[in-house]
Design an enzyme around this catalytic site. Sequence first.
Site, PDB file in Angstrom:
ATOM      1  N   GLY A   1      82.456  90.907   4.463  1.00 32.80           N
ATOM      2  CA  GLY A   1      81.990  90.207   3.283  1.00 32.80           C
ATOM      3  C   GLY A   1      81.448  88.818   3.540  1.00 32.80           C
TER       4      GLY A   1
ATOM      5  CE1 TYR B   1      84.094  91.696  -2.741  1.00 39.19           C
ATOM      6  CE2 TYR B   1      82.841  92.366  -4.672  1.00 39.19           C
ATOM      7  CZ  TYR B   1      83.085  91.460  -3.666  1.00 39.19           C
ATOM      8  OH  TYR B   1      82.321  90.309  -3.573  1.00 39.19           O
TER       9      TYR B   1
ATOM     10  CB  SER C   1      75.149  88.398  -5.045  1.00 40.52           C
ATOM     11  OG  SER C   1      75.850  87.875  -3.939  1.00 40.52           O
TER      12      SER C   1
ATOM     13  CE  LYS D   1      81.079  92.223  -0.230  1.00 39.36           C
ATOM     14  NZ  LYS D   1      80.544  91.502  -1.382  1.00 39.36           N
TER      15      LYS D   1
ATOM     16  CG  ASP E   1      76.742  86.718   3.466  1.00 34.30           C
ATOM     17  OD1 ASP E   1      77.536  87.663   3.294  1.00 34.30           O
ATOM     18  OD2 ASP E   1      75.822  86.452   2.672  1.00 34.30           O
ATOM     19  CD  GLU E   2      80.989  82.409   5.448  1.00 32.83           C
ATOM     20  OE1 GLU E   2      82.138  82.286   4.981  1.00 32.83           O
ATOM     21  OE2 GLU E   2      80.043  82.939   4.813  1.00 32.83           O
TER      22      GLU E   2
ATOM     23  N   GLY F   1      75.534  88.427  -0.072  1.00 29.00           N
ATOM     24  CA  GLY F   1      74.604  87.829  -1.008  1.00 29.00           C
ATOM     25  C   GLY F   1      73.459  87.089  -0.355  1.00 29.00           C
TER      26      GLY F   1
END
Length: 305
Positions: A188, A135, A47, A163, A190-191, A207
């Site tokens: 990680g 990550y 992001s 992450k 978001d949804e 993000g």
Amino acid sequence: MSKFQGMYVALYSAYDEAGAVSPGRAAKLARYYVGKGLAGLYVGGSSGEGILQSVEERKAMLEAVLEEVRGELKIIVHVGANSTADSVELSRHAEACGADAISAVPSIYYRLSEAAVENHWQQMIDAASLPFIIYNIPQTTGFSLSASLCAKLAKQDKVIGVKMSGESTYGLQQLKAAGGEDFLVFNGPDEQFLAGRMMGADGGIGGTYGVMPELFAALCKLADEGRMKEAQALQVRINSVISQLLNYPSLYGACKAILSLRGIETGSPRLPLLPVSAADGDSLKALNRDIEAAVAEYAAFPGKY
């Protein structure tokens, strides 16, 4: 509870009108997230367009953020770069500036062996005394962290978590199991934050948190308290916002435009990421109103971090 547990905004880039990194805008952006119920900020990641910036630009962005909010928010710095040498330089800089932890993706473009990725990460780990967070984002890097490599790295005291931006919550659970009870896993995608929490995530780095931090802080607290029906309803509402954001030329361009409506200027995303167009103005204003309405509903239910 680990001091790193909780919710982190994957901070956007902050440019001036000419497209150069703007320390002033970076500081104002970081200040915006203080008091939103978050644990901290993740600087220089996807992001934050870190991969599209020079080493010096990434340093300038971090320095501005730390100068503004050091001690108020924990700062995790993404130091991953295509070259190991640049990654090591960014690791040392993060420590010298007073960051709280570092994190990195594998080098991208080349399809690297597991041994090459391990060596890449290990040099960053050895370059600084800071905690290191792996990550894992295989859909963009082409490298998927195995449970065996995760377990191997987690044996080092400085490697405190991962992450997990892969799309499988089964994969998230497997990395949590590989790392051990005290190993942190940050969701990680978001949804599917709530699904990640249910499968063992200790928090999240995202993000879209940047345009609705209060909602993600509330979602995390609902999960902490086991209020899953309410949490599910809020995740569905958040996902409606995410689905709309994904309809614009770029997700980051849409998020930065929404922040502009709130008086937080961060410039356009760096090409090849596209900005929104003038024709998107009315729909973005409507989406911002929807977000603010949801935030108002959850104002009496602040996050705890």
